[in-house]
Design an enzyme around this catalytic site. Structure first.
Site, short mmCIF file in Angstrom:
data_model
loop_
_atom_site.label_atom_id
_atom_site.label_comp_id
_atom_site.label_asym_id
_atom_site.label_seq_id
_atom_site.Cartn_x
_atom_site.Cartn_y
_atom_site.Cartn_z
N GLU A 1 2.47 -6.12 -1.40
CA GLU A 1 1.48 -5.21 -0.82
C GLU A 1 1.16 -5.68 0.59
OE1 GLU A 1 -2.22 -4.50 -2.93
OE2 GLU A 1 -1.19 -4.47 -4.87
N GLU B 1 -2.75 -9.73 -8.78
CA GLU B 1 -3.96 -10.34 -8.20
C GLU B 1 -4.98 -10.79 -9.24
OE1 GLU B 1 -5.69 -7.89 -5.16
OE2 GLU B 1 -3.88 -7.86 -3.95
C1 FCB Z 1 -5.25 -4.92 -3.38
C2 FCB Z 1 -5.03 -4.20 -4.69
C3 FCB Z 1 -4.62 -2.76 -4.53
C4 FCB Z 1 -5.38 -2.09 -3.41
C5 FCB Z 1 -5.29 -2.91 -2.15
C6 FCB Z 1 -5.97 -2.29 -0.95
O1 FCB Z 1 -6.15 -5.97 -3.60
O2 FCB Z 1 -4.04 -4.85 -5.45
O3 FCB Z 1 -4.80 -2.11 -5.76
O4 FCB Z 1 -6.67 -1.89 -3.79
O5 FCB Z 1 -5.85 -4.17 -2.37
#
Ligand code: FCB
Length: 489
Positions: free
Chosen positions: A375, A192
């Site tokens: 994620e 990210e």
């Molecule tokens: C993302 C991050 C991770 C966590 C999630 C909820 O942006 O990569 O580390 O904080 O959000």
């Protein structure tokens, strides 16, 4: 079982049989392709603790947490999930859950405590043991080289505002790949970069806590350059490995058909969803938004864009929510839109169809050969318990429903031919949620931070069954709009 999609290939691209539409009809079960990868994700600062062990140096997050007011509950990562000492039990837990893959990040401060220069072998030993432990438990290790914990010593020299940091990252990447490369199939450079640049340099919510739009542009370019420079080193040190970057996407919808809302939405979409993917995908920075926001591109030197757009093998997709965008009001206080649908404990609207749409759009815009959900998950109140085989367990049917509905969207995108090869839930554990401290619980495994006891939640048991069978129940139609609460409430 309902019209399973079948395959024999272990790794696949968009032309593979796995991704042919199977004319599935909505029914009671959804089957993911054979070989689909089920796993979980974490990051170093959020779980490891042991901030000084074995020669580790201070990171920008260690420093940021030490400033009162930066973290909601005043906490830090000094202990977190104590994973640095408990890693072996944690691997055993993942194995007992039947996870196929584990995405973790490597702390630059453990490997090169000086940011550049001498390699700290004791720090690398930790990841060496972890990788071996995962492999012997049958779990594929998926390391990310940078998940936001820059060595403080490099921030003292300009951090991501300095081009030198991108070169330092490439040296660090090479040191890691030289040591672990014989056992890693996928190398991910950055997690990210939007959040690193935007929250770290524009809004100041994250380390190093700066608030400057022009710094945000500089940081974004140097992060992408770091990806390209490290990508070159990874390609030459580990030619058979897949190269990946993980980007976050928050699809944007205008609040109304007012041209001002539509124009603002286009800018936010460029900044949040295309600023990184377009250059990596060979499309360059979004021109109109760069010009509208007055970025002079002075950081972009000859050859940079070619490096940044070197082919990758896999795009990691992080998805949590969508956003509804309204033009800034004259007093520059952007009004927050009421949410149309229910929200998580973070106040993030739950909107699974946006994930399906996003995957289709990413596939048609860029055509990367593989996508993976690196994620997806949610913080929930976790205030209901039930007796289970693990003893008293968090009865998180709300999280289970969130994950199930998002996987259903992944299934539907695959049915449409989008090459999604896996789904990693965020997160394995409740952990240090950055500026929210320990107030946002994202784990499918509960962590009692007083005792460090780990207890799988109900969602974890469900996820294990899905990982074992590749099948989940069709969650049925999405809730009606209007189920959300006003943001002002
Ligand atoms: C993302 C991050 C991770 C966590 C999630 C909820 O942006 O990569 O580390 O904080 O959000």
């Amino acid at each position: 079982m309902n019209h399973p999609t079948t395959t024999t290939a272990a790794h696949a691209g968009g032309n593979d049989d796995r991704f042919r539409r199977s004319d599935a009809i909505a029914g009671d079960e959804l089957t993911l392709p054979d070989g689909f990868i089920w796993g979980s994700a974490t990051s170093s600062f959020q779980i490891e603790g042991s901030p000084d062990a074995d020669g580790k140096s201070e990171s920008i997050w260690d420093r940021f947490c030490s400033v009162p007011g930066n973290v909601l509950d005043g906490t830090d990562g000094d202990v977190a999930c104590d994973h640095y000492t408990r890693w072996s039990d944690d691997v055993a837990l993942m194995a007992s859950m039947g996870l196929h893959a584990y995405r973790f990040s490597i702390a630059w401060t453990r490997v090169l405590p000086g940011g550049t220069g001498a390699v700290n072998h004791a720090g690398l030993d930790f990841y060496d043991r972890l990788v071996d432990g995962l492999l012997s438990a049958g779990i594929t290790p998926m390391p990310t080289l940078y998940h936001w914990d820059l060595p403080q010593v490099l921030d003292d020299q300009g951090g991501w505002l300095s081009r030198d940091t991108a070169h330092a990252f490439a040296d660090y990447a090479e040191a890691v790949v030289e040591r672990l490369g014989d056992r890693i199939g996928t190398w991910t450079t950055l997690n990210e970069p939007f959040v690193s640049a935007n929250h770290g340099y524009v809004t100041g919510e994250h380390a190093p806590g700066h608030t400057s739009l022009s710094e945000g542009f500089a940081a974004s370019h140097h992060l992408l350059l770091a990806h390209g420079l490290a990508g070159e080193r990874i390609r030459s040190a580990a030619p058979d490995a897949d190269l990946a970057i993980v980007l976050n996407f928050t699809p944007a919808t205008p609040a109304s058909d007012d041209p001002a809302d539509i124009a603002e939405c286009a800018i936010q979409n460029d900044l949040q969803n295309r600023w990184y993917a377009d250059p990596v995908g060979g499309l360059g920075y979004p021109e109109e938004t760069a010009a509208a926001l007055g970025w002079d591109r002075s950081e972009v030197l000859d050859g940079d864009m070619a490096l940044i757009s070197m082919p990758i093998d896999l795009l990691g997709v992080n998805f949590y929510s969508r956003q509804i965008v309204r033009a800034p009001l004259p007093d520059d206080n952007r009004a927050e839109e009421p949410k149309e649908f229910a929200t998580t404990a973070m106040g993030w609207e739950i909107h699974p169809p946006s994930l399906g749409e996003l995957l289709r759009e990413l596939d048609s815009r860029y055509g990367f050969s593989k996508l993976m959900i690196t994620e997806n998950g949610c913080a929930m109140p976790d205030d209901t318990r039930v007796e289970s085989a693990h003893g008293s367990q968090v009865d998180d049917l709300d999280r289970l429903d969130y994950v199930q509905r998002h996987i259903a969207q992944v299934h539907s995108a695959i049915e449409d031919g989008v090459p999604v090869v896996g789904y990693l839930v965020w997160s394995l554990f409740d952990n240090f949620e950055w500026a929210w401290g320990y107030t946002g619980r994202f784990g499918i495994v509960e962590v009692d931070f007083d005792t460090q006891r780990r207890t799988p939640k109900r969602s974890a048991d469900w996820f294990s069954k899905v990982a074992a069978s590749n099948v989940l129940a069709d969650p049925g139609p999405e809730p009606e709009s209007g189920s959300g609460a006003s943001a002002d409430a």
